[in-house]
Write a protein that holds these residues in place. Structure first.
Motif, PDB file in Angstrom:
ATOM      1  N   TYR A  48       0.851  -1.225  -0.190  1.00 23.60           N
ATOM      2  CA  TYR A  48      -0.025   0.123   0.071  1.00 23.60           C
ATOM      3  C   TYR A  48       0.884   1.331  -0.199  1.00 23.60           C
ATOM      4  N   SER A  49       0.044   2.004  -0.798  1.00 22.09           N
ATOM      5  CA  SER A  49       1.306   3.638  -0.296  1.00 22.09           C
ATOM      6  C   SER A  49       0.507   4.381   0.314  1.00 22.09           C
ATOM      7  N   VAL A  50       1.098   5.208   1.079  1.00 17.61           N
ATOM      8  CA  VAL A  50       1.294   5.805   1.960  1.00 17.61           C
ATOM      9  C   VAL A  50       1.947   7.407   1.734  1.00 17.61           C
ATOM     10  N   SER A  51       0.376   8.531   1.881  1.00 18.79           N
ATOM     11  CA  SER A  51       1.160   9.990   1.754  1.00 18.79           C
ATOM     12  C   SER A  51      -0.044  10.956   2.657  1.00 18.79           C
ATOM     13  N   LYS A  52       1.156  11.647   3.228  1.00 15.89           N
ATOM     14  CA  LYS A  52       1.269  13.204   3.576  1.00 15.89           C
ATOM     15  C   LYS A  52       0.865  14.363   3.021  1.00 15.89           C
ATOM     16  N   TRP A  53      -0.857  14.765   3.300  1.00 16.59           N
ATOM     17  CA  TRP A  53      -0.715  16.132   2.791  1.00 16.59           C
ATOM     18  C   TRP A  53      -0.903  17.222   3.419  1.00 16.59           C
ATOM     19  N   VAL A  54      -0.910  18.315   2.978  1.00 14.05           N
ATOM     20  CA  VAL A  54      -0.367  19.439   3.455  1.00 14.05           C
ATOM     21  C   VAL A  54      -1.184  20.212   2.793  1.00 14.05           C
ATOM     22  N   THR A  61       4.986  10.726  -1.596  1.00 19.94           N
ATOM     23  CA  THR A  61       3.807   9.119  -1.136  1.00 19.94           C
ATOM     24  C   THR A  61       5.526   7.832  -0.795  1.00 19.94           C
ATOM     25  N   THR A  62       5.140   7.427   0.096  1.00 23.45           N
ATOM     26  CA  THR A  62       5.868   6.077   0.584  1.00 23.45           C
ATOM     27  C   THR A  62       4.983   4.529  -0.025  1.00 23.45           C
ATOM     28  N   ILE A  63       5.511   3.809  -0.367  1.00 20.01           N
ATOM     29  CA  ILE A  63       5.316   2.723  -0.815  1.00 20.01           C
ATOM     30  C   ILE A  63       5.862   1.291   0.492  1.00 20.01           C
TER      31      ILE A  63
END
Length: 68
Positions: A48-54, A61-63
């Protein structure tokens, strides 16, 4: 007021349905003979991918994979 409706045994045991389902899936995968067992265990992995939103936009994006 008590209900006379049957309660699923997984709920009585204090489990969620997802936990019960995962236990059953693991039992089925482990009961398979080779090469089907290896194929089923390979499909079990999750990526899965993780994204920090600002301010409404993704920064990076980190997989990731499951810990196993």
């Amino acid at each position: 007021m008590s209900s006379s409706a049957a309660v699923p045994f997984w709920r009585v045991a204090g489990m969620t349905y997802v936990t019960y389902s995962n236990i059953c899936a693991n039992l089925v995968r482990n009961s398979l003979k080779e090469p089907h067992r290896s194929e089923a265990l390979a499909r079990e992995k999750v990526h899965y991918s993780v994204s920090k939103w600002v301010e409404g936009k993704p920064e990076k994006t980190t997989i990731r994979s499951d810990p196993e």
